[in-house]
Design a protein around this motif. Structure first.
Motif, PDB file in Angstrom:
ATOM      1  N   LEU A 146       0.822  -1.211   0.000  1.00 45.74           N
ATOM      2  CA  LEU A 146       0.000   0.000   0.000  1.00 45.74           C
ATOM      3  C   LEU A 146       0.857   1.263   0.000  1.00 45.74           C
ATOM      4  CD1 LEU A 146      -2.924  -0.917   2.416  1.00 45.74           C
ATOM      5  CD2 LEU A 146      -3.052  -0.461  -0.033  1.00 45.74           C
ATOM      6  N   ALA A 147       1.961   1.247   0.745  1.00 48.26           N
ATOM      7  CA  ALA A 147       2.845   2.417   0.776  1.00 48.26           C
ATOM      8  C   ALA A 147       3.453   2.667  -0.596  1.00 48.26           C
ATOM      9  CB  ALA A 147       3.937   2.216   1.814  1.00 48.26           C
ATOM     10  N   VAL A 148       3.860   1.613  -1.267  1.00 43.71           N
ATOM     11  CA  VAL A 148       4.435   1.780  -2.617  1.00 43.71           C
ATOM     12  C   VAL A 148       3.370   2.302  -3.573  1.00 43.71           C
ATOM     13  CG1 VAL A 148       5.383   0.513  -4.590  1.00 43.71           C
ATOM     14  CG2 VAL A 148       6.258   0.076  -2.302  1.00 43.71           C
ATOM     15  N   LEU A 149       2.149   1.801  -3.450  1.00 44.27           N
ATOM     16  CA  LEU A 149       1.090   2.267  -4.344  1.00 44.27           C
ATOM     17  C   LEU A 149       0.685   3.711  -4.070  1.00 44.27           C
ATOM     18  CD1 LEU A 149      -1.259  -0.859  -4.500  1.00 44.27           C
ATOM     19  CD2 LEU A 149       0.249   0.007  -6.293  1.00 44.27           C
ATOM     20  N   VAL A 150       0.624   4.093  -2.791  1.00 45.56           N
ATOM     21  CA  VAL A 150       0.172   5.436  -2.446  1.00 45.56           C
ATOM     22  C   VAL A 150       1.253   6.479  -2.726  1.00 45.56           C
ATOM     23  CG1 VAL A 150      -0.528   6.923  -0.517  1.00 45.56           C
ATOM     24  CG2 VAL A 150      -1.540   4.663  -0.780  1.00 45.56           C
ATOM     25  N   PHE A 151       2.484   6.227  -2.260  1.00 43.59           N
ATOM     26  CA  PHE A 151       3.541   7.240  -2.372  1.00 43.59           C
ATOM     27  C   PHE A 151       4.405   7.062  -3.608  1.00 43.59           C
ATOM     28  CE2 PHE A 151       2.761   6.897   2.239  1.00 43.59           C
ATOM     29  CZ  PHE A 151       2.296   8.172   2.451  1.00 43.59           C
ATOM     30  N   GLY A 152       4.411   5.902  -4.173  1.00 46.01           N
ATOM     31  CA  GLY A 152       5.239   5.644  -5.341  1.00 46.01           C
ATOM     32  C   GLY A 152       6.669   5.311  -4.933  1.00 46.01           C
ATOM     33  N   PRO A 153       7.385   4.607  -5.786  1.00 47.21           N
ATOM     34  CA  PRO A 153       8.745   4.187  -5.445  1.00 47.21           C
ATOM     35  C   PRO A 153       9.737   5.352  -5.365  1.00 47.21           C
ATOM     36  CG  PRO A 153       8.147   3.452  -7.665  1.00 47.21           C
ATOM     37  CD  PRO A 153       6.946   4.067  -7.067  1.00 47.21           C
ATOM     38  N   ASP A 154       9.425   6.492  -5.958  1.00 49.04           N
ATOM     39  CA  ASP A 154      10.347   7.628  -5.924  1.00 49.04           C
ATOM     40  C   ASP A 154      10.303   8.355  -4.577  1.00 49.04           C
ATOM     41  OD1 ASP A 154      10.917   7.010  -8.541  1.00 49.04           O
ATOM     42  OD2 ASP A 154       9.498   8.495  -9.365  1.00 49.04           O
ATOM     43  N   LYS A 155       9.114   8.578  -4.036  1.00 41.93           N
ATOM     44  CA  LYS A 155       8.969   9.350  -2.802  1.00 41.93           C
ATOM     45  C   LYS A 155       9.004   8.490  -1.541  1.00 41.93           C
ATOM     46  CE  LYS A 155       6.154  12.918  -4.940  1.00 41.93           C
ATOM     47  NZ  LYS A 155       4.857  13.592  -4.948  1.00 41.93           N
ATOM     48  N   LEU A 156       8.939   7.169  -1.686  1.00 44.07           N
ATOM     49  CA  LEU A 156       8.850   6.281  -0.524  1.00 44.07           C
ATOM     50  C   LEU A 156      10.051   6.402   0.419  1.00 44.07           C
ATOM     51  CD1 LEU A 156       7.023   4.226   0.813  1.00 44.07           C
ATOM     52  CD2 LEU A 156       8.193   2.438  -0.465  1.00 44.07           C
ATOM     53  N   PRO A 157      11.302   6.466  -0.056  1.00 45.98           N
ATOM     54  CA  PRO A 157      12.430   6.614   0.883  1.00 45.98           C
ATOM     55  C   PRO A 157      12.351   7.895   1.710  1.00 45.98           C
ATOM     56  CG  PRO A 157      13.242   5.906  -1.239  1.00 45.98           C
ATOM     57  CD  PRO A 157      11.793   6.212  -1.408  1.00 45.98           C
ATOM     58  N   LYS A 158      11.920   9.009   1.101  1.00 44.19           N
ATOM     59  CA  LYS A 158      11.799  10.263   1.843  1.00 44.19           C
ATOM     60  C   LYS A 158      10.685  10.181   2.880  1.00 44.19           C
ATOM     61  CE  LYS A 158      11.633  15.212   1.436  1.00 44.19           C
ATOM     62  NZ  LYS A 158      11.829  15.312   2.848  1.00 44.19           N
ATOM     63  N   VAL A 159       9.574   9.538   2.552  1.00 44.70           N
ATOM     64  CA  VAL A 159       8.469   9.374   3.498  1.00 44.70           C
ATOM     65  C   VAL A 159       8.916   8.530   4.683  1.00 44.70           C
ATOM     66  CG1 VAL A 159       6.178   8.346   3.796  1.00 44.70           C
ATOM     67  CG2 VAL A 159       6.665   9.708   1.768  1.00 44.70           C
ATOM     68  N   ILE A 160       9.653   7.461   4.412  1.00 45.84           N
ATOM     69  CA  ILE A 160      10.155   6.601   5.495  1.00 45.84           C
ATOM     70  C   ILE A 160      11.093   7.391   6.400  1.00 45.84           C
ATOM     71  CG2 ILE A 160      11.592   4.581   6.000  1.00 45.84           C
ATOM     72  CD1 ILE A 160      10.392   3.241   3.532  1.00 45.84           C
ATOM     73  N   GLN A 161      11.968   8.213   5.814  1.00 48.32           N
ATOM     74  CA  GLN A 161      12.873   9.035   6.630  1.00 48.32           C
ATOM     75  C   GLN A 161      12.090  10.018   7.499  1.00 48.32           C
ATOM     76  OE1 GLN A 161      15.549  10.883   3.878  1.00 48.32           O
ATOM     77  NE2 GLN A 161      16.906   9.086   3.742  1.00 48.32           N
ATOM     78  N   ASP A 162      11.066  10.619   6.943  1.00 47.53           N
ATOM     79  CA  ASP A 162      10.252  11.566   7.711  1.00 47.53           C
ATOM     80  C   ASP A 162       9.519  10.869   8.868  1.00 47.53           C
ATOM     81  OD1 ASP A 162      11.074  13.599   6.054  1.00 47.53           O
ATOM     82  OD2 ASP A 162       9.254  13.581   4.813  1.00 47.53           O
ATOM     83  N   VAL A 163       8.996   9.696   8.601  1.00 46.52           N
ATOM     84  CA  VAL A 163       8.286   8.946   9.639  1.00 46.52           C
ATOM     85  C   VAL A 163       9.264   8.546  10.748  1.00 46.52           C
ATOM     86  CG1 VAL A 163       7.093   6.765  10.123  1.00 46.52           C
ATOM     87  CG2 VAL A 163       6.418   8.142   8.152  1.00 46.52           C
ATOM     88  N   MET A 164      10.440   8.073  10.377  1.00 46.02           N
ATOM     89  CA  MET A 164      11.443   7.669  11.374  1.00 46.02           C
ATOM     90  C   MET A 164      11.898   8.869  12.205  1.00 46.02           C
ATOM     91  SD  MET A 164      11.632   4.475  11.235  1.00 46.02           S
ATOM     92  CE  MET A 164      13.004   4.226  12.296  1.00 46.02           C
ATOM     93  N   ARG A 165      12.062  10.017  11.582  1.00 45.07           N
ATOM     94  CA  ARG A 165      12.458  11.226  12.297  1.00 45.07           C
ATOM     95  C   ARG A 165      11.371  11.638  13.291  1.00 45.07           C
ATOM     96  NH1 ARG A 165      12.816  14.892   8.221  1.00 45.07           N
ATOM     97  NH2 ARG A 165      14.642  13.779   7.466  1.00 45.07           N
ATOM     98  N   THR A 166      10.113  11.539  12.882  1.00 44.99           N
ATOM     99  CA  THR A 166       8.995  11.875  13.769  1.00 44.99           C
ATOM    100  C   THR A 166       8.929  10.914  14.953  1.00 44.99           C
ATOM    101  OG1 THR A 166       7.771  12.691  11.852  1.00 44.99           O
ATOM    102  CG2 THR A 166       6.507  12.248  13.862  1.00 44.99           C
TER     103      THR A 166
END
Length: 152
Positions: free
Chosen positions: A16-36
């Motif tokens: 679902l994460a790959v489908l929603v955010f796409g493979p390009d933005k997924l690493p940045k989203v994961i970094q933001d979530v981990m930082r939060t």
């Protein structure tokens, strides 16, 4: 934190994460979530430390996990001051069950000398023992059998 997530649910979340955010933005989203998450943990530890400092030196060993009722009870029961371990170790369930079984079998052997099962006997007439044999209940001639509405 995520102890109850199984492998199938984890794969579903990743897809679902790959489908929603796409493979390009997924690493940045994961970094933001981990930082939060890291900031929330730091804030939580800071708040716990402030509370410990405000409580004073007599509460320096205070753990917030002890506020969970299950943890508190488990910790209190494991305490040796109450002597519960000796009580727990002194109770032998197999021995108790063997004693009950022996008592039941000895009662069966002595029941042949007791009055006939059809005659009602009081505990005082049978030597202080209660007749625990299962007897079929037969309704009287003018008595109806019990009616069960759910059975019909």
């Amino acid at each position: 934190m995520f102890n109850d997530i199984g492998p199938l649910e984890l794969v579903t979340i990743i897809v679902l994460a790959v489908l929603v955010f796409g493979p390009d933005k997924l690493p940045k989203v994961i970094q933001d979530v981990m930082r939060t998450i890291r900031k929330i943990r730091e804030f939580s530890e800071s708040a716990k430390q402030d509370i410990r400092n405000e409580l004073g030196p007599e509460f320096k060993d205070f753990e917030f996990e002890d506020l969970n009722p299950k943890t508190f009870i488990r910790k209190q029961l494991d305490n040796d001051e109450l002597g519960l371990k000796e009580i727990r170790n002194g109770f032998d369930l197999k021995k108790e069950m063997a004693e009950v079984t022996d008592a039941v079998h000895s009662r069966d052997g002595s029941s042949s000398s007791s009055p006939s099962p059809s005659s009602p006997s009081s505990p005082s007439s049978s030597g202080g023992r209660v007749d625990m044999t299962k007897k079929p209940e037969t309704p009287g001639d003018d008595e109806r059998p019990p009616f069960d509405a759910d059975a019909t």
